[in-house]
Motif scaffolding. Structure first.
Motif, PDB file in Angstrom:
ATOM      1  N   ALA A 165      87.097  -6.877  26.671  1.00 37.02           N
ATOM      2  CA  ALA A 165      87.317  -5.762  25.746  1.00 37.02           C
ATOM      3  C   ALA A 165      88.635  -5.068  26.042  1.00 37.02           C
ATOM      4  O   ALA A 165      88.688  -3.847  26.184  1.00 37.02           O
ATOM      5  N   THR A 166      89.712  -5.811  26.124  1.00 41.63           N
ATOM      6  CA  THR A 166      90.994  -5.178  26.401  1.00 41.63           C
ATOM      7  C   THR A 166      91.520  -4.473  25.162  1.00 41.63           C
ATOM      8  O   THR A 166      91.432  -5.002  24.059  1.00 41.63           O
ATOM      9  N   PRO A 167      92.106  -3.281  25.312  1.00 39.24           N
ATOM     10  CA  PRO A 167      92.645  -2.553  24.156  1.00 39.24           C
ATOM     11  C   PRO A 167      93.762  -3.309  23.445  1.00 39.24           C
ATOM     12  O   PRO A 167      94.027  -3.055  22.273  1.00 39.24           O
ATOM     13  N   VAL A 168      94.410  -4.236  24.160  1.00 40.05           N
ATOM     14  CA  VAL A 168      95.518  -4.992  23.558  1.00 40.05           C
ATOM     15  C   VAL A 168      95.106  -6.406  23.180  1.00 40.05           C
ATOM     16  O   VAL A 168      95.953  -7.204  22.780  1.00 40.05           O
ATOM     17  N   ALA A 169      93.823  -6.748  23.286  1.00 38.33           N
ATOM     18  CA  ALA A 169      93.319  -8.082  22.925  1.00 38.33           C
ATOM     19  C   ALA A 169      94.181  -9.167  23.561  1.00 38.33           C
ATOM     20  O   ALA A 169      94.616 -10.109  22.895  1.00 38.33           O
ATOM     21  N   ASP A 170      94.397  -9.066  24.860  1.00 42.97           N
ATOM     22  CA  ASP A 170      95.416  -9.888  25.511  1.00 42.97           C
ATOM     23  C   ASP A 170      95.230 -11.382  25.330  1.00 42.97           C
ATOM     24  O   ASP A 170      96.159 -12.097  24.943  1.00 42.97           O
ATOM     25  N   TYR A 171      94.026 -11.893  25.591  1.00 39.49           N
ATOM     26  CA  TYR A 171      93.880 -13.346  25.523  1.00 39.49           C
ATOM     27  C   TYR A 171      93.793 -13.837  24.082  1.00 39.49           C
ATOM     28  O   TYR A 171      94.247 -14.941  23.770  1.00 39.49           O
ATOM     29  N   GLN A 172      93.237 -13.010  23.191  1.00 41.61           N
ATOM     30  CA  GLN A 172      93.228 -13.405  21.774  1.00 41.61           C
ATOM     31  C   GLN A 172      94.646 -13.395  21.200  1.00 41.61           C
ATOM     32  O   GLN A 172      94.992 -14.239  20.367  1.00 41.61           O
ATOM     33  N   PRO A 198      95.012   2.335  22.436  1.00 42.14           N
ATOM     34  CA  PRO A 198      94.443   2.908  21.213  1.00 42.14           C
ATOM     35  C   PRO A 198      93.272   3.859  21.466  1.00 42.14           C
ATOM     36  O   PRO A 198      92.868   4.586  20.558  1.00 42.14           O
ATOM     37  N   PHE A 199      92.733   3.852  22.690  1.00 41.99           N
ATOM     38  CA  PHE A 199      91.581   4.691  23.004  1.00 41.99           C
ATOM     39  C   PHE A 199      91.987   6.008  23.661  1.00 41.99           C
ATOM     40  O   PHE A 199      91.130   6.772  24.104  1.00 41.99           O
ATOM     41  N   GLU A 200      93.287   6.284  23.723  1.00 40.67           N
ATOM     42  CA  GLU A 200      93.749   7.485  24.405  1.00 40.67           C
ATOM     43  C   GLU A 200      93.216   8.757  23.744  1.00 40.67           C
ATOM     44  O   GLU A 200      92.770   9.691  24.425  1.00 40.67           O
ATOM     45  N   ALA A 201      93.240   8.793  22.422  1.00 43.29           N
ATOM     46  CA  ALA A 201      92.784  10.001  21.730  1.00 43.29           C
ATOM     47  C   ALA A 201      91.320  10.301  22.009  1.00 43.29           C
ATOM     48  O   ALA A 201      90.906  11.464  22.030  1.00 43.29           O
TER      49      ALA A 201
END
Length: 726
Positions: A400-407, A473-476
């Protein structure tokens, strides 16, 4: 039976039936229903013309149990058995399948699957029940309140008929706005310890399909040669030594220059070819520090004034109370980087479709993020990107990476081809350990003052950590007034009522890519809170349970429920009455709105090696939908927490990760814990988390047992700091 389908495939398959009842939610969140003809909704319940019931599961299955939990809720309200309900994973559609606790995001995490779906899925099942009953009442010429559904049969107590007989008529009815939910006294499945997991049979017989299992006709395998240092970029490569490897196709630099994609006809050829590449790296923006430097920075930060103060009590006021105390305790704690190390390394496949779109086949934890990423990278409208969610062999947060690294890697690798062939991205175990996102390294410094009676007079608590949420993207959602809540959770929201408590936080510069790890900030905050509470009790000769209970006073739900599990664990674990030659430690913690207490019992051999003999766990997680699943999650969380503090860490040497596989990043072994005994508190409260809450108290309970006749371990892992294990 498990089905995987896309949104388009779901509707197409449903339309093939003569009549199908769909019950779900409109985009505004209201319940809706209809037949396949012209139905404009994505349901949670699908009932075929033959009476087959299918639950549409919006949370992916990585072993934590939503495929069972959500089907249980529907089966309970609908009046059918678990054997008569199938499930399929929902397509990517955050407008309908969003996590209600995350906002407009479809995703699984934070131990929220049952918590956010409990009422939603019960209402969908209840609505389907009432519609079928209404259809039957009309056909039989009787009042609806004289009918019920029992074991999949509509019945008036004497006569009965299968659901299939009424599906066509029910599909034409309006959905009830407020369907009657069953009273807990009517439950046959919710809370039934005999209900077995829906995903166990296919996993045992080998029919369950994980992303790693997928093999598509004409597919290519892609592996990525990444820099050993985070942040380095490719400046050039030579594949001359790879060209002779059978099955090798070609290599190409990723558009973001973060690595080189190696393409081959099969996995072995891809790995061999990758090993044969020669690559030049630009390290000017790469991480070049070693673990000792990172640790020094963190320790310096907790010994300075914090950047953020999270309490009304100032540092000066807390220190004044502490300085006047009869006894002062002071400890500095250090927690290293940790890998997630799921049993299935990361993998996914991008498949082109005849309509010019793509399907991402993935054990997809946060569909919304890769859905948008693939759309952007491949230049496709969102409706041309489908996600087929498959089983995942563990995650612990890694998928569940915020940057979808492997995808993103898979999408970039696919974009570099002519897009005519599926591209399957494969990570090796070494890729996972050396190139992953880690639980951040963290330091705590705590000073506690006790009066002559052993009561806390003041508590000064300082934390230094790399923020997980900032810049994502989850900072807010998670960062307020500059404070990343995940860095301090478990301290700031502790149910303990502690006088003159000051809490401060300092962010430190990034050491590497970091990510939430099973129970996130609670992994370190619980360890520190429970170690210090135990040390305070020990310093004044008070019983550890009694001492904790004295700070869980009042009738607040937090204090009452936390005290309840503490007492239950102590009772069931025979607190204070350990067999001769054994020591006990206890810890209790609230995380993800659940309360867990654990007693760890250890023995020592003639060489002072420690053996974990038994762990007794008490958990209060609200309504226990699937007790067997809850027990398994507590057991897994305990093993995960204890295994990592015993022997695991990720270290860097000039930016390069030292560990690479299970021999030097060793997971918990089955023989490491003698027995685990789990007790679930009966409750009518709404369900809360179970996937993560078993982890936080396990490590401090072990540490407190060791401290009875050994050192108080304040730096991890334990094997590097004075403790050896059998």
């Amino acid at each position: 039976m498990t089905l995987n389908t896309s949104r388009r495939g779901f509707l197409k398959g449903a339309a093939a039936a003569s009549a199908v009842l769909l019950v779900g939610a409109r985009p505004d969140g209201a319940l809706a229903a209809g037949s396949t003809q012209g139905a404009k909704l994505n349901p949670f319940v699908k009932i075929g013309a033959d009476g087959t019931v299918t639950a549409i599961v919006k949370h992916f299955e990585k072993g934590q149990g939503p495929a069972t939990g959500l089907t249980t809720l529907i089966a309970e309200e609908l009046g059918i058995s678990m054997e008569d309900i199938a499930y399929e994973f929902a397509p990517s559609d955050p407008g309908t399948y969003n996590n209600l606790l995350f906002g407009p995001v479809q995703g699984t995490g934070g131990s929220t699957a049952l918590a956010n779906s409990y009422m939603q899925y019960r209402q969908a099942g209840a609505a389907a029940r009432e519609m079928l009953i209404q259809a039957a009442a009309k056909e039989w010429g009787v009042k609806a309140n004289t009918l019920d559904i029992v074991d999949g049969q509509v019945t008036d107590g004497t006569n009965q008929a299968p659901l299939a007989q009424f599906v066509a008529a029910a599909s034409q009815l309006s959905v009830p706005e407020n369907p009657r939910l069953k009273d807990p006294s009517e439950f046959r499945l919710i809370g039934n310890a005999k209900v077995q997991r829906k995903d166990t049979p296919p996993k045992i017989n080998g029919t369950a399909k994980y992303a790693m299992d997928l093999y598509l006709d004409n597919q290519m395998v892609a592996v990525i040669l990444r820099s050993p240092r985070k942040g380095a970029l490719v400046t050039g490569f030579d594949d001359a030594d790879a060209t002779g490897i059978k099955g090798y196709i070609r290599s190409a630099v990723l558009p973001n220059k973060a690595g080189v994609a190696v393409y081959a006809e099969h996995t072995w050829a891809a790995f061999q070819a990758r090993d044969a590449l020669s690559v030049e790296w630009d390290n000017s923006n790469a991480e070049m520090r070693s673990s000792d430097q990172i640790r020094e920075q963190l320790i310096a930060a907790v010994n300075a004034e914090p950047t953020y103060v999270l309490t009304e009590t100032s540092a000066a006021k807390a220190q004044s109370s502490i300085d006047g105390a009869a006894t002062v305790l002071e400890e500095t704690f250090y927690f290293p980087l940790l890998a997630h190390a799921p049993m299935e390394p990361l993998t996914c496949t991008v498949e082109p479709t005849a309509e010019g779109g793509v399907v991402l086949h993935d054990g997809c934890q946060f569909p919304t993020v890769p859905h948008g990423a693939l759309s952007q990278i491949l230049g496709l409208p969102m409706d041309k990107v489908q996600i087929n969610t498959m089983f995942a062999g563990g995650s612990f947060g890694r998928r569940a990476t915020p940057v979808a690294d492997y995808q993103v890697e898979a999408a970039l690798a696919f974009a570099l081809t002519d897009r005519s062939r599926p591209v399957k991205l494969v990570w090796s175990r070494e890729d996972d350990i050396t190139g992953g996102f880690y639980r951040p390294a963290v330091a705590h410094r705590v000073r506690v003052g006790l009066n002559a009676d052993g009561d806390i007079m003041g508590w000064d608590h300082r934390i230094a950590a790399q923020s997980i949420m900032k810049g994502t993207p989850f900072e807010a959602m998670a960062v307020h007034n500059g404070v990343d809540h995940t860095s301090v959770e478990g301290v700031t929201q502790s149910p303990y009522v502690i006088p003159q408590q000051h809490i401060g936080l300092t962010d430190v510069a990034p050491a590497t890519t970091v990510l939430w790890w099973r129970s996130v900030g609670h992994t370190h905050t619980a360890y520190v809170m429970e170690s210090m509470m135990d040390a305070a009790a020990k310093a004044t000769g008070r019983d550890s349970v009694e001492f904790r209970l004295s700070y869980l006073t009042g009738d607040g739900a937090d204090q009452t429920r936390m005290a309840g599990v503490l007492k239950l664990a102590a009772e069931k674990g025979n607190w204070g009455a350990a067999p001769e030659g054994r020591d006990q430690g206890i810890a209790v913690h609230k995380s993800f709105n659940s309360y867990v207490a654990e007693v760890v019992e250890i023995s020592r051999d003639e060489d002072d090696y420690v053996k974990v003999e038994k762990v007794t766990c008490a958990v209060d997680c609200g309504v226990a939908v699937n007790p067997d699943v809850i027990k398994a999650q507590m057991e897994g969380g305990i093993g995960y927490g204890i295994g990592h503090v015993m022997r695991d860490e990720i270290t860097l040497t000039e930016g390069v990760v030292d560990q690479s596989n299970f021999p030097d990043y060793e997971p918990m072994r089955i023989g490491d814990i003698g027995a685990i005994d789990v007790h679930i508190v009966a409750s009518n409260e709404a369900p809360t988390g179970v996937g993560e809450p078993g982890t936080p108290p396990s490590a401090p309970a072990l540490a407190n047992a060791i401290a009875v006749n050994g050192p108080r371990v304040t730096a991890l892992p334990m094997i590097n700091n004075g403790v050896d294990f059998v």
